[in-house]
Design an enzyme around this catalytic site. Structure first.
Site, PDB file in Angstrom:
ATOM      1  NE  ARG A   1     -36.373-112.654  20.841  1.00  0.00           N
ATOM      2  CZ  ARG A   1     -37.529-112.227  21.364  1.00  0.00           C
ATOM      3  NH1 ARG A   1     -37.893-110.965  21.242  1.00  0.00           N
ATOM      4  NH2 ARG A   1     -38.320-113.067  22.014  1.00  0.00           N
TER       5      ARG A   1
ATOM      6  CG  ASN B   1     -27.716-112.153  14.305  1.00  0.00           C
ATOM      7  OD1 ASN B   1     -28.911-112.411  14.448  1.00  0.00           O
ATOM      8  ND2 ASN B   1     -26.836-112.410  15.246  1.00  0.00           N
TER       9      ASN B   1
ATOM     10  CB  CYS C   1     -25.372-110.927  18.508  1.00  0.00           C
ATOM     11  SG  CYS C   1     -25.281-112.209  19.760  1.00  0.00           S
TER      12      CYS C   1
ATOM     13  CB  ALA D   1     -36.165 -94.855  15.625  1.00  0.00           C
TER      14      ALA D   1
ATOM     15  CB  THR E   1     -22.191-116.667  15.651  1.00  0.00           C
ATOM     16  OG1 THR E   1     -23.444-116.735  16.336  1.00  0.00           O
ATOM     17  CG2 THR E   1     -22.383-115.994  14.306  1.00  0.00           C
TER      18      THR E   1
ATOM     19  CD  GLU F   1     -29.443-120.425  20.379  1.00  0.00           C
ATOM     20  OE1 GLU F   1     -29.226-121.610  20.581  1.00  0.00           O
ATOM     21  OE2 GLU F   1     -30.591-119.956  20.263  1.00  0.00           O
TER      22      GLU F   1
ATOM     23  CE  LYS G   1     -26.375-116.104  15.331  1.00  0.00           C
ATOM     24  NZ  LYS G   1     -27.495-115.794  16.222  1.00  0.00           N
TER      25      LYS G   1
ATOM     26  CE  LYS H   1     -31.961-108.123  24.142  1.00  0.00           C
ATOM     27  NZ  LYS H   1     -32.607-109.051  23.227  1.00  0.00           N
TER      28      LYS H   1
HETATM   29  C1  UDX Z   1     -29.808-110.823  18.366  1.00  0.00           C
HETATM   30  C2  UDX Z   1     -30.797-111.582  17.489  1.00  0.00           C
HETATM   31  O1  UDX Z   1     -32.085-110.974  17.619  1.00  0.00           O
HETATM   32  C3  UDX Z   1     -30.874-113.039  17.934  1.00  0.00           C
HETATM   33  O2  UDX Z   1     -31.739-113.746  17.063  1.00  0.00           O
HETATM   34  C4  UDX Z   1     -29.470-113.644  17.875  1.00  0.00           C
HETATM   35  O3  UDX Z   1     -29.485-114.983  18.318  1.00  0.00           O
HETATM   36  C5  UDX Z   1     -28.522-112.846  18.741  1.00  0.00           C
HETATM   37  O4  UDX Z   1     -28.510-111.471  18.327  1.00  0.00           O
HETATM   38  P1  UDX Z   1     -29.767-109.798  20.776  1.00  0.00           P
HETATM   39  O5  UDX Z   1     -28.396-109.346  20.396  1.00  0.00           O
HETATM   40  O6  UDX Z   1     -29.988-110.436  22.091  1.00  0.00           O
HETATM   41  O7  UDX Z   1     -30.328-110.847  19.671  1.00  0.00           O
HETATM   42  O8  UDX Z   1     -30.682-108.507  20.754  1.00  0.00           O
HETATM   43  P2  UDX Z   1     -31.851-107.941  19.855  1.00  0.00           P
HETATM   44  O9  UDX Z   1     -33.112-108.056  20.603  1.00  0.00           O
HETATM   45  O10 UDX Z   1     -31.786-108.490  18.497  1.00  0.00           O
HETATM   46  O11 UDX Z   1     -31.432-106.365  19.805  1.00  0.00           O
HETATM   47  C6  UDX Z   1     -30.161-106.045  19.278  1.00  0.00           C
HETATM   48  C7  UDX Z   1     -29.980-104.525  19.372  1.00  0.00           C
HETATM   49  O12 UDX Z   1     -30.890-103.872  18.493  1.00  0.00           O
HETATM   50  C8  UDX Z   1     -30.225-103.958  20.764  1.00  0.00           C
HETATM   51  O13 UDX Z   1     -29.267-102.927  21.007  1.00  0.00           O
HETATM   52  C9  UDX Z   1     -31.636-103.345  20.651  1.00  0.00           C
HETATM   53  O14 UDX Z   1     -31.842-102.245  21.541  1.00  0.00           O
HETATM   54  C10 UDX Z   1     -31.612-102.867  19.209  1.00  0.00           C
HETATM   55  N1  UDX Z   1     -32.941-102.761  18.624  1.00  0.00           N
HETATM   56  C11 UDX Z   1     -33.702-103.877  18.489  1.00  0.00           C
HETATM   57  C12 UDX Z   1     -33.384-101.513  18.175  1.00  0.00           C
HETATM   58  O15 UDX Z   1     -32.684-100.511  18.303  1.00  0.00           O
HETATM   59  N2  UDX Z   1     -34.606-101.419  17.589  1.00  0.00           N
HETATM   60  C13 UDX Z   1     -35.404-102.513  17.436  1.00  0.00           C
HETATM   61  O16 UDX Z   1     -36.511-102.356  16.919  1.00  0.00           O
HETATM   62  C14 UDX Z   1     -34.945-103.780  17.912  1.00  0.00           C
END
Ligand code: UDX
Length: 435
Positions: A154, A210, A262, A254, A122, A151, A206, A322
């Site tokens: 997730r 995000n 990311c 929530a 990124t 990219e 990208k 997560k």
């Molecule tokens: C993210 C993007 O989704 C992905 O497309 C990109 O390539 C990289 O960044 P990622 O960082 O792996 O992916 O996690 P993601 O599943 O997006 O969750 C990010 C954060 O948001 C986590 O801390 C998760 O717990 C939080 N989250 C996610 C929430 O609090 N509520 C939600 O409904 C969804």
């Protein structure tokens, strides 16, 4: 096709293993020789569901190799994918591109015949132009194109996302590059999921994606705060909102705030780029500020549930940022744990996958449990910080027997509909007034 991938982290490794599984010959390159040795034995250096099998299958069939030497990885590659980190400056949020530039400088030494150089890291808008300039200056007679190949994997779902991409965005301005990328992703290309745009637009897509997702999470977290004040239930509000296809029902859970390697990085980098371009990205700036404050708010909820923190044992379920990953980088759970420790809390922690990574940071400041129930043993308060499904499936009677107290602070609303208060617990979740 022969592919070289520079960087074997959360993006490079699943991408390399996935491309090998599609039938390409892939060499993953990383300066970290220790990491390369582990990977050569077929062991993954990160936890990703299905990645171990993908690695061992493709190492066995000879299509996936690892090396710490750039030349070995790129000398006869048709496509070279740059997948190194772009960490944020801790103060300004600006993306640190030193690893990108170092990779480009070294790659230039081995470029000769036509090679497609694809940046998957990124990177701020315009970085493709800088990479092209570095390569032109250092590989004068080489034939190449530089494209943006952002990219969207997730963490925790990287293998699945690789094989079922809802979009493959390619930022390129050359037909030769386009046809090579179409060949590379042919087995994954479905109707309409490949989008060709100019390089800078791909770089913006990208960040803009995000930052939007991060804002959506912060929005539902603010709605949760409002619901508590208004006597509503944020899970019901999210359900009602999500029925509108224009809003969509995803990313409306929530929680303690967004984290990971990311969203925090990309929102700050996007806001920085806005400021540098004289554009006030006020919504993203507001989400960053609000999200940064959220962990302290959540830690205070746990502290008030603990009443007298000095004489209170607190069990922590969840340390990863997560569910589905072992990654604790910029984890809201870890930030909350650190805040509780700063207040003198006595913590016993458990996470299904992130314990080793957490231990590197928490060391002996907390006790470590081998299971959720063990962590709850003798605890006065239980705080749920990461949305692992095994927590939601726990035997509530065993939990009641294990705990000394009855307070549960559920920051992921895993038990929001389980009426735990009727089972003798003093249950508190977010976005809903509970007695
Ligand atoms: C993210 C993007 O989704 C992905 O497309 C990109 O390539 C990289 O960044 P990622 O960082 O792996 O992916 O996690 P993601 O599943 O997006 O969750 C990010 C954060 O948001 C986590 O801390 C998760 O717990 C939080 N989250 C996610 C929430 O609090 N509520 C939600 O409904 C969804």
């Amino acid at each position: 096709m022969k592919i070289g991938i520079i960087g074997t982290g959360y993006v490079g490794l699943p991408t390399g293993a996935g491309l090998a599984d599609l039938g390409h010959e892939v060499v993953c390159i990383d300066k970290d020789e220790n990491k390369i040795n582990i990977l050569q034995q077929g062991k993954s250096t990160i936890y990703e569901k299905g990645l171990d099998e993908l690695l061992s299958r493709n190492i066995k069939n000879g299509r996936l190799k690892f090396t710490s030497k750039m030349q070995e990885g790129v000398e006869d590659a048709q496509v070279v994918i740059i997948a190194v980190g772009t960490p944020p400056d801790p103060v300004s949020g600006e993306a640190d591109l030193s690893y990108i530039y170092a990779a480009a400088q070294e790659l230039a030494l081995y470029l000769r015949d036509y090679t497609l150089v694809a940046t998957k890291s990124t990177v701020p808008v315009g970085t493709g132009d800088k990479i092209e300039q570095i390569l032109r200056e250092n590989a004068k007679n080489a034939d190449f194109d530089v494209i943006s190949l952002p990219e969207f994997l997730r963490e925790g779902f990287a293998v699945d996302d690789f094989f079922h991409p809802d979009r493959i965005v390619v930022g390129c301005e050359s037909e030769r590059a386009e046809s090579l990328i179409r060949e590379l992703y042919a087995p994954l290309a479905e109707k309409g999921n490949m989008l060709f745009v100019n390089r800078r637009s791909a770089e913006v897509i990208k960040y803009a994606s995000n930052a939007f997702l991060a804002m959506k999470i912060h929005y539902i977290n603010e709605m949760a705060d409002f619901c508590e004040a208004a006597g509503a239930d944020v899970a019901q509000v999210a359900k009602g909102m999500g029925l509108d296809k224009r809003i969509g029902d995803k990313f409306l859970n929530a929680g303690p705030g967004y984290g990971g390697s990311c969203f925090p990085k990309d929102t700050k980098a996007m806001a920085y780029m806005g400021r540098q371009s004289g554009v006030n990205l006020s919504l993203i700036e507001a989400a960053i500020r609000g999200n940064d404050l959220r962990q302290a708010k959540m830690a205070n909820r746990i502290l008030s549930a603990a009443c007298d923190v000095k004489n209170c044992k607190i069990a922590i379920w969840g340390l990863a940022f997560k569910n589905g990953t072992d990654d604790v980088r910029v984890s809201p759970a870890m930030e909350i744990v650190q805040q509780l420790l700063r207040n003198g809390a006595d913590l016993t922690v458990y996470d299904p996958k992130a314990m080793d990574n957490a231990k590197k940071i928490l060391q002996d400041k907390v006790k470590y449990a081998a299971s959720a129930i063990e962590a709850a043993q003798g605890a006065d308060v239980l705080a749920i910080l990461t949305e692992w499904s095994e927590f939601a499936l726990i035997d509530v009677n065993a939990l009641k027997k294990a705990m000394r107290g009855r307070k549960i602070v559920d920051l992921r609303n895993l038990f929001a509909t389980c009426a735990l208060d009727k089972k003798g617990f003093a249950y508190e979740c977010i976005g809903k007034t509970t007695n």
